[in-house]
Design a protein around this motif. Structure first.
Motif, mmCIF file in Angstrom:
data_model
loop_
_atom_site.group_PDB
_atom_site.id
_atom_site.type_symbol
_atom_site.label_atom_id
_atom_site.label_comp_id
_atom_site.label_asym_id
_atom_site.label_seq_id
_atom_site.Cartn_x
_atom_site.Cartn_y
_atom_site.Cartn_z
ATOM 1 N N VAL A 188 -31.398 -24.930 1.486
ATOM 2 C CA VAL A 188 -30.556 -25.055 0.298
ATOM 3 C C VAL A 188 -29.174 -24.487 0.629
ATOM 4 C CG1 VAL A 188 -30.225 -24.291 -2.080
ATOM 5 C CG2 VAL A 188 -32.504 -24.944 -1.280
ATOM 6 N N GLY A 189 -28.141 -25.266 0.313
ATOM 7 C CA GLY A 189 -26.765 -24.860 0.586
ATOM 8 C C GLY A 189 -26.198 -25.484 1.844
ATOM 9 N N ASP A 190 -27.048 -25.977 2.744
ATOM 10 C CA ASP A 190 -26.576 -26.654 3.957
ATOM 11 C C ASP A 190 -25.999 -28.012 3.579
ATOM 12 O OD1 ASP A 190 -27.410 -24.576 5.562
ATOM 13 O OD2 ASP A 190 -29.207 -25.594 6.302
ATOM 14 N N CYS A 191 -25.095 -28.499 4.414
ATOM 15 C CA CYS A 191 -24.487 -29.806 4.161
ATOM 16 C C CYS A 191 -25.022 -30.836 5.142
ATOM 17 C CB CYS A 191 -22.971 -29.709 4.270
ATOM 18 S SG CYS A 191 -22.262 -28.775 2.885
ATOM 19 N N VAL A 192 -25.032 -32.089 4.687
ATOM 20 C CA VAL A 192 -25.555 -33.206 5.454
ATOM 21 C C VAL A 192 -24.475 -34.279 5.505
ATOM 22 C CG1 VAL A 192 -27.398 -34.936 5.540
ATOM 23 C CG2 VAL A 192 -27.890 -32.658 4.666
ATOM 24 N N ASN A 193 -24.402 -34.992 6.625
ATOM 25 C CA ASN A 193 -23.420 -36.063 6.775
ATOM 26 C C ASN A 193 -23.770 -37.256 5.889
ATOM 27 O OD1 ASN A 193 -25.743 -36.762 8.272
ATOM 28 N ND2 ASN A 193 -24.577 -38.067 9.619
ATOM 29 N N SER A 194 -22.871 -38.215 5.852
ATOM 30 C CA SER A 194 -23.134 -39.466 5.152
ATOM 31 C C SER A 194 -24.030 -40.295 6.070
ATOM 32 C CB SER A 194 -21.813 -40.192 4.894
ATOM 33 O OG SER A 194 -22.056 -41.416 4.257
ATOM 34 N N PHE A 195 -25.041 -40.941 5.533
ATOM 35 C CA PHE A 195 -25.987 -41.682 6.369
ATOM 36 C C PHE A 195 -26.495 -42.895 5.629
ATOM 37 C CE2 PHE A 195 -28.181 -38.472 3.948
ATOM 38 C CZ PHE A 195 -29.269 -39.141 3.415
ATOM 39 N N ALA A 196 -26.837 -43.932 6.396
ATOM 40 C CA ALA A 196 -27.428 -45.131 5.823
ATOM 41 C C ALA A 196 -28.944 -45.113 6.027
ATOM 42 C CB ALA A 196 -26.834 -46.377 6.472
ATOM 43 N N ASP A 197 -29.386 -44.467 7.087
ATOM 44 C CA ASP A 197 -30.802 -44.368 7.422
ATOM 45 C C ASP A 197 -31.156 -42.894 7.591
ATOM 46 O OD1 ASP A 197 -32.857 -44.508 10.130
ATOM 47 O OD2 ASP A 197 -33.338 -45.746 8.382
ATOM 48 N N ASN B 281 -32.898 -41.439 9.650
ATOM 49 C CA ASN B 281 -32.844 -41.026 11.055
ATOM 50 C C ASN B 281 -31.432 -40.654 11.496
ATOM 51 O OD1 ASN B 281 -35.626 -41.391 11.486
ATOM 52 N ND2 ASN B 281 -35.324 -43.577 11.773
ATOM 53 N N ASP B 282 -30.429 -41.086 10.739
ATOM 54 C CA ASP B 282 -29.032 -40.756 11.061
ATOM 55 C C ASP B 282 -28.559 -39.505 10.341
ATOM 56 O OD1 ASP B 282 -28.891 -43.041 12.662
ATOM 57 O OD2 ASP B 282 -28.263 -44.295 10.979
ATOM 58 N N ALA B 283 -29.349 -38.991 9.423
ATOM 59 C CA ALA B 283 -28.954 -37.802 8.658
ATOM 60 C C ALA B 283 -29.039 -36.574 9.549
ATOM 61 C CB ALA B 283 -29.861 -37.637 7.443
ATOM 62 N N ARG B 284 -28.008 -35.725 9.472
ATOM 63 C CA ARG B 284 -28.027 -34.477 10.234
ATOM 64 C C ARG B 284 -27.223 -33.423 9.507
ATOM 65 N NH1 ARG B 284 -23.236 -34.588 12.936
ATOM 66 N NH2 ARG B 284 -22.375 -36.624 13.335
ATOM 67 N N VAL B 285 -27.556 -32.176 9.783
ATOM 68 C CA VAL B 285 -26.857 -31.047 9.175
ATOM 69 C C VAL B 285 -25.491 -30.907 9.836
ATOM 70 C CG1 VAL B 285 -26.924 -28.555 8.784
ATOM 71 C CG2 VAL B 285 -29.032 -29.881 8.687
ATOM 72 N N VAL B 286 -24.457 -30.729 9.007
ATOM 73 C CA VAL B 286 -23.092 -30.534 9.518
ATOM 74 C C VAL B 286 -22.482 -29.330 8.810
ATOM 75 C CG1 VAL B 286 -22.728 -32.979 10.092
ATOM 76 C CG2 VAL B 286 -22.122 -32.154 7.824
ATOM 77 N N ASP B 287 -21.390 -28.855 9.352
ATOM 78 C CA ASP B 287 -20.663 -27.747 8.728
ATOM 79 C C ASP B 287 -20.078 -28.239 7.406
ATOM 80 O OD1 ASP B 287 -18.095 -26.102 8.229
ATOM 81 O OD2 ASP B 287 -19.242 -24.917 9.687
ATOM 82 N N CYS B 288 -20.214 -27.443 6.363
ATOM 83 C CA CYS B 288 -19.753 -27.860 5.026
ATOM 84 C C CYS B 288 -18.239 -28.031 4.948
ATOM 85 C CB CYS B 288 -20.236 -26.862 3.972
ATOM 86 S SG CYS B 288 -22.014 -26.968 3.680
#
Length: 148
Positions: A74-83, A85-92
């Motif tokens: 909770v509080g972590d940021c995630v990139n924009s993704f279409a699938d 499998n492409d979702a990943r944690v990124v710096d907010c």
């Protein structure tokens, strides 16, 4: 009573040789020790010649694990993704940050996730991710948009 001395079989002064014992256990131990020694020497040589290559390798592994969306809290940021499998944690603070984890719901089936009510406890949720084994249980990540 006395035995009649007669012809006795000549005594043999030579014993029948026993076959030599096989030393397969010792041979295997020597081979394993040699392989380990070669690995250690090779690793030492790589560290001596290119120390950055080894640290970069481990850095890449750590980065891959940390950016895996299944490790998001909770509080972590995630990139924009279409699938998923492409979702990943990124710096907010990065430009890639599109969503923030509003809540994580463990131990949910895919059917419970598809019911569209799993993230109801988090009213700011606009999208969600379910990661689990097909036909089994997994976790739901409720995502809200990042305000920039």
């Amino acid at each position: 009573m006395y035995e009649q001395p007669g012809q006795q079989a000549p005594s043999s002064h030579y014993a029948v040789p026993t076959p030599p014992r096989r030393k397969t256990g010792k041979t295997i131990a020597i081979v394993i020790a040699a392989v380990l020694l070669l690995c250690c020497c090779g690793g030492g040589l790589v560290l001596a010649v290119k120390p950055d290559a080894v640290s970069g390798f481990f850095k890449d592994i750590v980065e891959a694990v940390e950016s895996n969306v299944a490790n998001a809290k909770v509080g972590d940021c995630v990139n924009s993704f279409a699938d998923v499998n492409d979702a990943r944690v990124v710096d907010c603070t990065s430009a890639e940050a599109a969503n923030r984890v509003a809540g994580v719901l463990p131990d949910k089936t895919e059917t419970e996730f598809n019911a569209d009510s799993a993230c109801d406890p988090y009213p700011t949720t606009e999208s969600a991710i379910w990661i689990g084994r097909k036909g089994g249980r997994g976790s739901v990540w409720c995502l809200e948009p990042v305000k920039k």
